[in-house]
Design a protein around this motif. Sequence first.
Motif, short mmCIF file in Angstrom:
data_model
loop_
_atom_site.label_atom_id
_atom_site.label_comp_id
_atom_site.label_asym_id
_atom_site.label_seq_id
_atom_site.Cartn_x
_atom_site.Cartn_y
_atom_site.Cartn_z
N ALA A 21 -20.82 2.27 3.77
CA ALA A 21 -19.79 1.77 2.92
C ALA A 21 -18.12 2.68 2.65
N TRP A 22 -17.91 3.41 2.90
CA TRP A 22 -16.88 4.54 3.23
C TRP A 22 -16.02 3.41 3.88
N SER A 23 -16.37 3.75 4.97
CA SER A 23 -15.56 2.72 6.44
C SER A 23 -14.68 0.92 6.04
N ILE A 24 -15.80 0.67 5.67
CA ILE A 24 -15.36 -0.85 5.23
C ILE A 24 -14.68 -1.22 3.74
N GLY A 25 -15.53 -0.24 2.79
CA GLY A 25 -15.95 -0.88 1.19
C GLY A 25 -14.79 0.53 0.41
N GLY A 26 -14.09 1.47 0.93
CA GLY A 26 -13.39 2.33 0.26
C GLY A 26 -14.56 3.52 -1.32
N VAL A 27 -15.85 3.15 -0.27
CA VAL A 27 -15.98 4.08 -1.29
C VAL A 27 -17.11 5.82 -1.08
N HIS A 28 -15.79 5.68 -2.20
CA HIS A 28 -15.66 7.91 -1.89
C HIS A 28 -14.26 8.27 -1.49
N ASP A 29 -13.64 6.63 -1.28
CA ASP A 29 -12.33 7.30 -0.46
C ASP A 29 -11.57 6.68 -1.47
N ARG A 30 -9.87 7.08 -0.69
CA ARG A 30 -8.81 7.49 -1.50
C ARG A 30 -8.19 5.96 -1.28
N ALA A 31 -6.80 4.88 -2.25
CA ALA A 31 -6.49 4.20 -1.39
C ALA A 31 -5.42 4.41 -0.70
N TRP A 32 -5.10 3.92 0.13
CA TRP A 32 -3.45 4.08 1.77
C TRP A 32 -2.60 3.40 1.25
N PHE A 33 -1.51 3.08 2.07
CA PHE A 33 -0.54 2.47 2.06
C PHE A 33 -1.36 0.78 2.76
N PRO A 34 -1.10 0.16 1.75
CA PRO A 34 -1.49 -1.20 2.35
C PRO A 34 -1.14 -1.80 3.33
N ARG A 35 -2.51 -2.96 3.95
CA ARG A 35 -2.16 -2.83 5.27
C ARG A 35 -2.75 -4.73 5.08
N PRO A 36 -2.64 -5.36 6.17
CA PRO A 36 -3.27 -6.37 6.47
C PRO A 36 -4.16 -6.01 6.67
N ILE A 37 -5.27 -7.42 6.67
CA ILE A 37 -7.17 -7.26 5.49
C ILE A 37 -7.58 -5.84 5.46
N PHE A 38 -7.30 -4.78 5.72
CA PHE A 38 -8.24 -3.74 4.86
C PHE A 38 -7.22 -3.99 3.26
N GLY A 39 -5.92 -3.91 3.63
CA GLY A 39 -5.40 -3.21 1.77
C GLY A 39 -5.29 -2.47 1.80
N LYS A 40 -5.97 -1.54 0.58
CA LYS A 40 -6.05 0.11 0.70
C LYS A 40 -6.49 0.73 1.01
N ILE A 41 -7.49 0.37 1.72
CA ILE A 41 -8.43 1.22 1.97
C ILE A 41 -8.07 1.87 3.64
N TYR A 46 -6.85 3.07 6.80
CA TYR A 46 -6.91 2.50 8.10
C TYR A 46 -7.37 3.02 10.13
N MET A 47 -7.96 3.04 10.42
CA MET A 47 -8.03 4.11 11.81
C MET A 47 -7.30 2.83 12.94
N SER A 48 -7.25 3.87 13.89
CA SER A 48 -6.49 2.81 14.88
C SER A 48 -6.49 4.03 16.48
N TYR A 49 -6.53 2.89 17.18
CA TYR A 49 -6.41 3.26 18.79
C TYR A 49 -5.72 4.43 19.39
N ASN A 50 -4.26 4.24 18.79
CA ASN A 50 -3.27 5.02 19.50
C ASN A 50 -3.89 6.68 18.37
N GLY A 51 -5.09 6.67 16.45
CA GLY A 51 -5.00 7.78 16.70
C GLY A 51 -6.20 8.21 17.68
N CYS A 52 -7.24 7.53 17.64
CA CYS A 52 -7.95 8.34 18.59
C CYS A 52 -7.47 8.82 19.71
#
Length: 456
Positions: A409-429, A431-437
């Motif tokens: 629910a944290w990963s997909i639904g923003g539970v216990h998390d804050r809003a972030w810069f919006p992007r497609p599909i995720f909205g303000k949930i 995001y994590m990227s391959y490049n970040g890894c």
Amino acid sequence: MPMKVDLRRVITHKITESPIRRVVYRMSRDQRVNDNWALIFAQEQALLHGCPLEVVLTLTPSYPMANQRHYSFMLQGLVEVERGLSELNIPFRVILNEDPTSAFEQYVRSNGINLIVSDFDPLRIKRRWISAINQMEDIAHYEVDAHNIVPCHWVSQKVEFGAYTIRPKVRRALEEFLTEFPPLKKQSCFDRLGLQPTSWQEVEAGILADPSVKPIEWLAPGEASARQRLSQFVEQKLKGYSERRNNPTLDAQSNLSPYLHFGQLSAQRVAIEVARGAATSPDSEAFLEELIVRRELSDNFCYYNPRYDSVEGFADWAKKDIELHRDDPREFIYTREDLEQALTHDPLWNAAQTEMATRGKMHGYLRMYWAKKILEWSPTVEEALATAIYLNDKYSLDGRDPNGYAGIAWSIGGVHDRAWFPRPIFGKIRYMSYNGCLSKFDVKAYIAMVTAGKTR
DNA sequence: ATCGGCTCGCGCAA
DNA sequence: TGCGCGAAGCCGAT
């Protein structure tokens, strides 16, 4: 005589005017003899009323999604539980029945039991067991939180918004609840019950577990192995934990979560040992934050939010965003089968999925990446959530746990998390990227480790 | 390599 | 009512 168990740990569901004749601890979430507040409380009640205590555990032959991996780990632990209880002259009975509620009630009725102790579990199925027992006439029923250090129902009476809202409540209470456990007594009046050894072969034969998910070899089940792992972690891995824990190429995690999930190890015992083994440091702080605050937060989420495994349970701001981005084009769409077989274009994701499918555990940092990518590559958020839960519950030894539902629910639904810069599909949930890894750890090395079957 | 902006809403100070 | 700040971030600018 002062009570051994802090009554703030106990929910008194029902009392009875009748004299107590026989006490049962219905073991379920906390499958251990040592460091178990529910068992300690049950014995205290039995001694108080001068009547015998026994431990009963119900098993469902075709429990949803349970497979040989789960049953093997659990049953080996239970063999040890029976041995430990028999040394205390406490009988242990396994009831194998497709309808555990009726079977347990029938056992209680036909044996004149009129005091029941349940252990606390926030998940819906267990809440239904609790209500069913409360429907029984002329029965005393207590529920003891033997899983958390600070009792879930006591520390907060509402859905907590984030770690920062529950953390001060938990920390304030820790001093009072993080205590040593009193020892159990050897039972003297057991002969009225008699010790009948469980036929484990019969139990195993009666369980219809999916054989396609194989037991794991790298982690030995049971209380004794759990304690060994714990000392090993405190001695060898705690130093450097805060720096190393998020790097999946290092063997830096405690690997205690399967034991904690099945209750073969008490989180309170872990906290006592970590506090004893090292002075306060960033390492112990980071570990205790995960062990205590995050786990208490997961139980809080599931207990006060019965929609913990559906989109309705997501954060309100995230639900709005999900609607806004429902029709966003997806660059990749995979079916549940594609994902289960680790057949995506992303070798890192495939490796994480393979690690879970083969070893029954996924590295903590990658769990977030893994779940977020399922959202990114699914036709709808509902399907993404269902698939993430399905895969985690099926393959992870610590599946079907509040930690899993809260983590997804944290990963997909923003539970216990804050809003972030919006992007497609995720909205303000978030995001994590391959490049970040790539910038955080050696992705290639991790993939190679999974391929060679050498992750820890 | 490091930094700032992005964004929401709780909890607490005032 | 205003303000600080939060589980793990991302991205582009410097």
